[in-house]
Scaffold this motif. Structure first.
Motif, PDB file in Angstrom:
ATOM      1  N   THR A  97       0.833  -1.200   0.000  1.00 45.21           N
ATOM      2  CA  THR A  97       0.000   0.000   0.000  1.00 45.21           C
ATOM      3  C   THR A  97       0.873   1.257   0.000  1.00 45.21           C
ATOM      4  O   THR A  97       2.080   1.203   0.261  1.00 45.21           O
ATOM      5  CB  THR A  97      -0.916   0.039   1.224  1.00 45.21           C
ATOM      6  OG1 THR A  97      -0.104   0.211   2.407  1.00 45.21           O
ATOM      7  CG2 THR A  97      -1.753  -1.231   1.338  1.00 45.21           C
ATOM      8  N   ALA A  98       0.229   2.381  -0.280  1.00 42.24           N
ATOM      9  CA  ALA A  98       0.936   3.658  -0.251  1.00 42.24           C
ATOM     10  C   ALA A  98       1.550   3.894   1.127  1.00 42.24           C
ATOM     11  O   ALA A  98       2.702   4.322   1.245  1.00 42.24           O
ATOM     12  CB  ALA A  98      -0.013   4.794  -0.617  1.00 42.24           C
ATOM     13  N   LEU A 142       1.015  15.444   2.166  1.00 40.54           N
ATOM     14  CA  LEU A 142       0.926  15.346   0.710  1.00 40.54           C
ATOM     15  C   LEU A 142      -0.514  15.207   0.209  1.00 40.54           C
ATOM     16  O   LEU A 142      -0.733  15.069  -0.999  1.00 40.54           O
ATOM     17  CB  LEU A 142       1.748  14.146   0.225  1.00 40.54           C
ATOM     18  CG  LEU A 142       3.252  14.215   0.489  1.00 40.54           C
ATOM     19  CD1 LEU A 142       3.925  12.911   0.094  1.00 40.54           C
ATOM     20  CD2 LEU A 142       3.882  15.385  -0.266  1.00 40.54           C
ATOM     21  N   HIS A 143      -1.477  15.215   1.128  1.00 42.89           N
ATOM     22  CA  HIS A 143      -2.902  15.087   0.776  1.00 42.89           C
ATOM     23  C   HIS A 143      -3.168  13.787   0.014  1.00 42.89           C
ATOM     24  O   HIS A 143      -3.889  13.764  -0.992  1.00 42.89           O
ATOM     25  CB  HIS A 143      -3.368  16.289  -0.054  1.00 42.89           C
ATOM     26  CG  HIS A 143      -3.086  17.614   0.591  1.00 42.89           C
ATOM     27  ND1 HIS A 143      -3.619  17.994   1.808  1.00 42.89           N
ATOM     28  CD2 HIS A 143      -2.301  18.659   0.198  1.00 42.89           C
ATOM     29  CE1 HIS A 143      -3.189  19.202   2.125  1.00 42.89           C
ATOM     30  NE2 HIS A 143      -2.379  19.618   1.176  1.00 42.89           N
ATOM     31  N   LEU A 151      -3.080  -0.162  -3.110  1.00 44.38           N
ATOM     32  CA  LEU A 151      -1.814  -0.702  -3.575  1.00 44.38           C
ATOM     33  C   LEU A 151      -1.109   0.334  -4.439  1.00 44.38           C
ATOM     34  O   LEU A 151      -1.728   0.955  -5.316  1.00 44.38           O
ATOM     35  CB  LEU A 151      -2.031  -1.992  -4.376  1.00 44.38           C
ATOM     36  CG  LEU A 151      -2.558  -3.210  -3.595  1.00 44.38           C
ATOM     37  CD1 LEU A 151      -2.702  -4.397  -4.534  1.00 44.38           C
ATOM     38  CD2 LEU A 151      -1.629  -3.560  -2.440  1.00 44.38           C
ATOM     39  N   ALA A 152       0.176   0.537  -4.189  1.00 42.60           N
ATOM     40  CA  ALA A 152       0.915   1.582  -4.889  1.00 42.60           C
ATOM     41  C   ALA A 152       0.922   1.366  -6.399  1.00 42.60           C
ATOM     42  O   ALA A 152       0.957   2.327  -7.169  1.00 42.60           O
ATOM     43  CB  ALA A 152       2.348   1.653  -4.364  1.00 42.60           C
ATOM     44  N   GLY A 153       0.877   0.099  -6.824  1.00 41.88           N
ATOM     45  CA  GLY A 153       0.856  -0.188  -8.251  1.00 41.88           C
ATOM     46  C   GLY A 153      -0.395   0.300  -8.944  1.00 41.88           C
ATOM     47  O   GLY A 153      -0.416   0.443 -10.171  1.00 41.88           O
ATOM     48  N   LEU A 163       4.210   9.972  -3.972  1.00 38.84           N
ATOM     49  CA  LEU A 163       4.660   8.940  -3.041  1.00 38.84           C
ATOM     50  C   LEU A 163       6.188   8.911  -2.966  1.00 38.84           C
ATOM     51  O   LEU A 163       6.760   8.738  -1.878  1.00 38.84           O
ATOM     52  CB  LEU A 163       4.120   7.583  -3.480  1.00 38.84           C
ATOM     53  CG  LEU A 163       4.227   6.427  -2.476  1.00 38.84           C
ATOM     54  CD1 LEU A 163       3.435   6.738  -1.213  1.00 38.84           C
ATOM     55  CD2 LEU A 163       3.740   5.122  -3.099  1.00 38.84           C
ATOM     56  N   GLU A 164       6.854   9.099  -4.108  1.00 37.62           N
ATOM     57  CA  GLU A 164       8.323   9.157  -4.095  1.00 37.62           C
ATOM     58  C   GLU A 164       8.807  10.344  -3.269  1.00 37.62           C
ATOM     59  O   GLU A 164       9.773  10.229  -2.512  1.00 37.62           O
ATOM     60  CB  GLU A 164       8.869   9.257  -5.522  1.00 37.62           C
ATOM     61  CG  GLU A 164       8.983   7.934  -6.226  1.00 37.62           C
ATOM     62  CD  GLU A 164      10.086   7.912  -7.259  1.00 37.62           C
ATOM     63  OE1 GLU A 164      10.424   8.973  -7.807  1.00 37.62           O
ATOM     64  OE2 GLU A 164      10.629   6.831  -7.508  1.00 37.62           O
ATOM     65  N   LEU A 165       8.139  11.485  -3.410  1.00 39.21           N
ATOM     66  CA  LEU A 165       8.484  12.635  -2.570  1.00 39.21           C
ATOM     67  C   LEU A 165       8.298  12.288  -1.102  1.00 39.21           C
ATOM     68  O   LEU A 165       9.124  12.639  -0.257  1.00 39.21           O
ATOM     69  CB  LEU A 165       7.614  13.837  -2.923  1.00 39.21           C
ATOM     70  CG  LEU A 165       8.031  14.734  -4.085  1.00 39.21           C
ATOM     71  CD1 LEU A 165       7.036  15.884  -4.210  1.00 39.21           C
ATOM     72  CD2 LEU A 165       9.441  15.271  -3.902  1.00 39.21           C
TER      73      LEU A 165
END
Length: 261
Positions: A97-98, A142-143, A151-153, A163-165
Motif C-alpha cells: 500500500t501507499a 501530501l494530501h 496498492l501503490a501499483g 509517493l516518491e516525494l
C-alpha cells in the motif's frame, strides 16, 4: 569558512568511448534553493545527474556534498549522508500500500536486525508505531489520505511521484535530485506536485536539484536555472533572463541541437 552550497560540481568530465558527454563542467546548488537544470537533448544533463547521484564515476573532477568530497561514494552511501534521487519513472513497491511504501523507507529500523527482532521485541514494536505515525503525517502533508490503503501499483503517475516525494520525507534528507518530475503526470496533479515541492523547500528546508523539460514548471519552481549545452554549463540565472538569452536560444534551436540530434 561557511559554505553556502549543498552541491558543488568541480571540473567534471565524462566520456563514453569517443563521445564526451560532460566536459569540464562546474556548477553549484545553493543550500535551501530549488535549482533547475535544463538543456537540449544530448546536453549531458542526465549523465551529470548520474555522476552527482553516484551511479557513474567521473573521468575527472569532484562532487562536493555539504562540504564533503563524495566523488567516490555509491548511491547508498550518499543516501546515508542525505542525498536522495527520484526517477522519471517512479520506483514504487507495487504490491504494498501507499502507507506501507512510506513505512519501509524509514532509516535504521531495528526490525531489520535479527537480534533486535528476537530479543528486543518491545523496542521494535514501539519503533514501528513511531514510523507508522510519521508515515501518516507524511500522507496528510501530501494530501494522499484517500489512497493510503491503496496498492501503490494502482496509483496514477502523479500519485506515484507524490509517493516518491513522501519517501524522501521518511529519511534524513538534505537534498533531493528530481529527474523529470512532470513526466507522466496530468496537469491537475502536477500542480499538487509543484506545490508540495515548494512546501518541502519552504517549510522543511529541503534543497532540490531539478532536471525538467517542462519550461513552465521550471519557471514556477526554480531560481536559479542552470543551462547545459554540449556537456558544460553555458548560463545561469532567473528563468526570465534565461528565456531572453540569445546564447541559450541558439543552444536549443541552433547548432547545439543539430549536433545532439
Amino acid at each position: 569558512m561557511k559554505n553556502d552550497n549543498m552541491i558543488e560540481v568541480k571540473g567534471v568530465s565524462k566520456s563514453f568511448g569517443g563521445l564526451k558527454a560532460v566536459s569540464d563542467c562546474s556548477l553549484q546548488v545553493e543550500k535551501g534553493s530549488i535549482t533547475g537544470l535544463i538543456g537540449p537533448n544530448g546536453a549531458g544533463k542526465t549523465t551529470l545527474f548520474n555522476i552527482v547521484a553516484g551511479t557513474l564515476m567521473p573521468d575527472q573532477g569532484q562532487i562536493i556534498f555539504d562540504g564533503e568530497d563524495v566523488t567516490a561514494l555509491k548511491p547508498h552511501e550518499l543516501h546515508a549522508k542525505g542525498m536522495l534521487r527520484t526517477f522519471q519513472i517512479a520506483h514504487e513497491f507495487s504490491a504494498m500500500t501507499a502507507l506501507e511504501n512510506l513505512m519501509v523507507a524509514a532509516s535504521e529500523q531495528p526490525g531489520e536486525s535479527l537480534f533486535q527482532s528476537w530479543f528486543n521485541i518491545k523496542h521494535v514494536t514501539d519503533f514501528d508505531l513511531e514510523v507508522r505515525k510519521m508515515a501518516l503525517d507524511v500522507i496528510d502533508f501530501l494530501h494522499l489520505g484517500h489512497v493510503k490503503n491503496e496498492l501503490a501499483g494502482n496509483l496514477s503517475g502523479g500519485q506515484k511521484k507524490l509517493l516518491e516525494l513522501g519517501r524522501t520525507m521518511m529519511t534524513d534528507a538534505k537534498a533531493v535530485l528530481l529527474d523529470e518530475v512532470a513526466a507522466g503526470v496530468n496537469k491537475t496533479l502536477l500542480k499538487d506536485l509543484a506545490s508540495n515541492i515548494q512546501r518541502m523547500n519552504r517549510e522543511l528546508g529541503y534543497t532540490f536539484f531539478v532536471i525538467e523539460h517542462d519550461m513552465d514548471l521550471i519557471a514556477e519552481l526554480c531560481d536559479p536555472v542552470i543551462v547545459m549545452a554540449q556537456g558544460t554549463k553555458i548560463a545561469e540565472g532567473p528563468m526570465e533572463d534565461i528565456r531572453n538569452n540569445p546564447e541559450i536560444v541558439e543552444a536549443y534551436f541552433g547548432t547545439a541541437v543539430e549536433a545532439a540530434s
